[in-house]
Design an enzyme around this catalytic site. Structure first.
Site, mmCIF file in Angstrom:
data_model
loop_
_atom_site.group_PDB
_atom_site.id
_atom_site.type_symbol
_atom_site.label_atom_id
_atom_site.label_comp_id
_atom_site.label_asym_id
_atom_site.label_seq_id
_atom_site.Cartn_x
_atom_site.Cartn_y
_atom_site.Cartn_z
ATOM 1 N N SER A 44 1.276 -13.759 23.563
ATOM 2 C CA SER A 44 2.378 -12.941 23.066
ATOM 3 C C SER A 44 3.487 -12.812 24.086
ATOM 4 O O SER A 44 3.251 -12.843 25.289
ATOM 5 C CB SER A 44 1.884 -11.542 22.713
ATOM 6 O OG SER A 44 2.992 -10.756 22.297
ATOM 7 N N ASN A 91 -0.227 -8.217 16.472
ATOM 8 C CA ASN A 91 0.912 -8.434 15.583
ATOM 9 C C ASN A 91 0.966 -7.402 14.470
ATOM 10 O O ASN A 91 2.056 -6.974 14.085
ATOM 11 C CB ASN A 91 0.868 -9.849 15.001
ATOM 12 C CG ASN A 91 1.371 -10.880 15.990
ATOM 13 O OD1 ASN A 91 1.261 -10.682 17.195
ATOM 14 N ND2 ASN A 91 1.912 -11.970 15.496
ATOM 15 N N GLU A 117 2.470 -4.548 15.944
ATOM 16 C CA GLU A 117 3.895 -4.897 16.117
ATOM 17 C C GLU A 117 4.666 -4.626 14.812
ATOM 18 O O GLU A 117 5.768 -4.048 14.838
ATOM 19 C CB GLU A 117 3.980 -6.381 16.525
ATOM 20 C CG GLU A 117 5.350 -6.993 16.570
ATOM 21 C CD GLU A 117 5.277 -8.506 16.875
ATOM 22 O OE1 GLU A 117 4.661 -8.891 17.884
ATOM 23 O OE2 GLU A 117 5.815 -9.314 16.095
ATOM 24 N N LYS A 153 5.821 -14.254 9.019
ATOM 25 C CA LYS A 153 5.100 -15.520 9.058
ATOM 26 C C LYS A 153 3.641 -15.344 8.666
ATOM 27 O O LYS A 153 2.945 -16.314 8.445
ATOM 28 C CB LYS A 153 5.188 -16.130 10.456
ATOM 29 C CG LYS A 153 6.577 -16.644 10.762
ATOM 30 C CD LYS A 153 6.531 -17.722 11.819
ATOM 31 C CE LYS A 153 7.767 -17.694 12.691
ATOM 32 N NZ LYS A 153 7.695 -16.584 13.671
HETATM 33 C C1 6PG Z 1 4.429 -12.276 19.880
HETATM 34 C C2 6PG Z 1 4.940 -12.182 18.493
HETATM 35 C C3 6PG Z 1 5.005 -13.526 17.898
HETATM 36 C C4 6PG Z 1 5.889 -13.506 16.715
HETATM 37 C C5 6PG Z 1 5.284 -13.540 15.408
HETATM 38 C C6 6PG Z 1 5.738 -12.503 14.456
HETATM 39 O O1 6PG Z 1 3.449 -11.599 20.108
HETATM 40 O O2 6PG Z 1 5.016 -12.954 20.698
HETATM 41 O O3 6PG Z 1 4.105 -11.394 17.706
HETATM 42 O O4 6PG Z 1 3.711 -13.980 17.665
HETATM 43 O O5 6PG Z 1 7.134 -13.046 16.847
HETATM 44 O O6 6PG Z 1 5.552 -14.824 14.995
HETATM 45 O O7 6PG Z 1 6.295 -13.082 13.388
HETATM 46 P P1 6PG Z 1 6.636 -12.561 11.974
HETATM 47 O O8 6PG Z 1 7.359 -11.274 12.104
HETATM 48 O O9 6PG Z 1 7.498 -13.666 11.491
HETATM 49 O O10 6PG Z 1 5.363 -12.479 11.203
#
Ligand code: 6PG
Length: 474
Positions: free
Chosen positions: A128, A186, A189, A260
């Site tokens: 990440s 994620n 996140e 994604k």
């Molecule tokens: C990270 C992010 C990275 C990314 C994902 C999220 O930890 O560096 O989580 O993995 O930005 O691709 O993507 P989406 O918001 O498109 O699902």
């Protein structure tokens, strides 16, 4: 001399990771399906370290010391399988294949099992930190067989972010544990970003503040309990003015959030495990809702746009800050709960304190309060919920009144705040003395003889609803 480690797949993440390795003094073999990209990397960044360009995978494998370590940085799914299939016949027992993409942990488990059959060590490593992190120090979550970490660990720790001198990398656990933990990262996140977005929306639409005003607010928040990368960059994005129109960029960007898939996976897996990750689920669904343009338009036309009953008072900013903090604690509590459940289910023996430790730097959800989470699990590895740790209990308690005011305000004003609302409902759900689940059990028994348990004695019971309504042992 031969190369210490290899990277195949030189899109931005792969190139930056290779450069990071080279900058740390590792001789790194690099390969990409189209060789032009490899050449571009060498011509632009060759001076940064010791690269060994390879035109084919055979050449890449041939250039490595044994045991070989090859990091795959290609798209998750089919493309990753294709590279693995091509690599396997070229490798020898003891060699390591590391998948640094955002793979689904079930794919990682399958791949590890398959490679083990032929004596290879497969490591699914969550990475990440985006492009910047890959280059300057990501947070790395390697899973796979423990013995792989002997050779690989020191290299990964070397290139990972450091906080107080501690690398943001640890052997997470066997098989798919690394990618599972990255997936939950994620999911958190997503929840974090949704909560931030709701905070902005409330300050903007209810509080009447401009994006630039809110940027200032976030800048201030970033020097307190909320200090985190996402809060920091929120100030940057909100403060940015579109060069073309002179408007705040956030007002020009189409309001349909994409994804994604890792957030969705988190929720799917939580459903399987029976773990209520309501905040993460709301965040995923809020993105989906935003993307339903036709439906949004139809409903807006049918009802008219929500009439926002504004009216900010001085305390709104502080209330929203506290609501954001408390909701964020809930989101993390849910994510950690999910990791705990998966650890028990798959026998991973995850050290939750260590997960908090390696998320303190490098990754997207890096935040000051991860130190507190680490402390909480160091004190009590079996903590039933992050919410009951002394520090977080006090924090949530002191935020509670403000949190409720914000939820009331959002609901009354007609500004959707699914993250704040569901986080509060989760908290209230867990702390209720009695839940109406008892009624649900009664209804299930009524229409399907699904039976219920009683509070006062052991056993399963059924009421003869269509008979004399007496109770029988089930
Ligand atoms: C990270 C992010 C990275 C990314 C994902 C999220 O930890 O560096 O989580 O993995 O930005 O691709 O993507 P989406 O918001 O498109 O699902």
């Amino acid at each position: 001399a031969s190369a210490r480690i290899a990277v195949t797949g030189l899109a931005v993440m792969g190139s930056n990771l290779a450069r990071n390795l080279a900058r740390h003094g590792y001789r790194v073999a690099v390969h990409n399906r189209s060789h032009a990209r490899t050449k571009a990397l060498i011509s632009e960044h060759g001076h940064e370290g010791d690269f060994v360009p390879a035109e084919t995978l055979e050449e890449l494998v041939g250039s490595l010391q044994t045991p070989r370590q090859i990091i795959i940085m290609v798209k998750a799914g089919g493309p990753t399988d294709a590279v693995i299939d091509e690599l396997v016949p070229l490798l020898e027992p003891g060699d390591m294949v590391i998948d640094g993409g955002n793979a689904h942990y079930a794919d990682t488990r399958r791949r590890e099992a398959a490679l083990k059959e032929v004596g290879l060590l497969f490591v699914g490593a969550g990475i990440s930190g985006g492009e910047e992190g890959a280059l300057n120090g990501p947070s790395i979550m390697p899973g796979g067989p423990k013995e792989s970490y002997e050779h690989l660990g020191p290299v990964l720790e070397d290139i990972a972010a450091k906080v107080d001198g501690v690398p943001c990398c640890v052997h997470v656990g066997p098989d798919g544990a690394g990618h599972f933990v990255k997936m939950v990262h994620n999911g958190i996140e997503y929840a974090d970003m949704q909560l931030i977005a709701e905070a902005y929306d409330l300050l903007h639409r209810v509080g009447g503040m401009t994006p630039a005003d809110v940027a200032e607010v976030f800048r201030g928040w970033n020097s307190g309990d909320l200090e985190s990368y996402l809060v920091e960059i929120t100030a940057e994005v909100l403060g940015h003015v579109d060069a073309e129109t002179g408007a705040a960029l956030v007002d020009v960007i189409a309001d349909e959030a994409e994804q994604k898939g890792t957030g969705r996976w988190t929720v799917q897996e939580a459903l399987e495990l029976g773990v209520p990750v309501t905040g993460i689920a709301e965040a995923v669904f809020a993105r989906s809702l935003s993307g339903r343009a036709g439906q949004r338009q139809a409903v807006r036309e049918a009802f008219g746009p929500a009439e926002v009953a504004g009216g900010a008072d001085e305390s709104l900013v502080e209330d929203v800050r506290q609501a954001l903090y408390a909701s964020k604690v809930v989101a993390y509590a849910q994510g950690f709960d999910q990791m705990r459940a998966a650890s028990a289910e798959y026998g991973w023996d995850l050290d939750l304190g260590a997960m908090a430790t390696i998320w303190r730097g490098g990754c997207i959800i890096r935040a000051r309060f991860l130190d507190r989470i680490r402390e909480a699990y160091d004190k009590a590895p079996e903590l039933p919920s992050l919410l009951v740790d002394d520090y977080f209990r006090d924090a949530v308690r002191s935020a509670e009144a403000a949190w409720r005011r914000v939820v009331v305000k959002a609901v009354t004003a007609g500004v959707p705040a699914p993250g704040f609302v569901s986080a509060l409902a989760y908290y209230d759900g867990l702390r209720s003395e009695r839940l109406p689940a008892s009624l649900i059990q009664g209804l299930r028994d009524f229409f399907g003889a699904h039976t219920y348990r009683r509070t006062d004695r052991e056993g399963s019971f059924h009421t003869l609803w269509s008979g004399d309504r007496s109770q029988v042992d089930a």
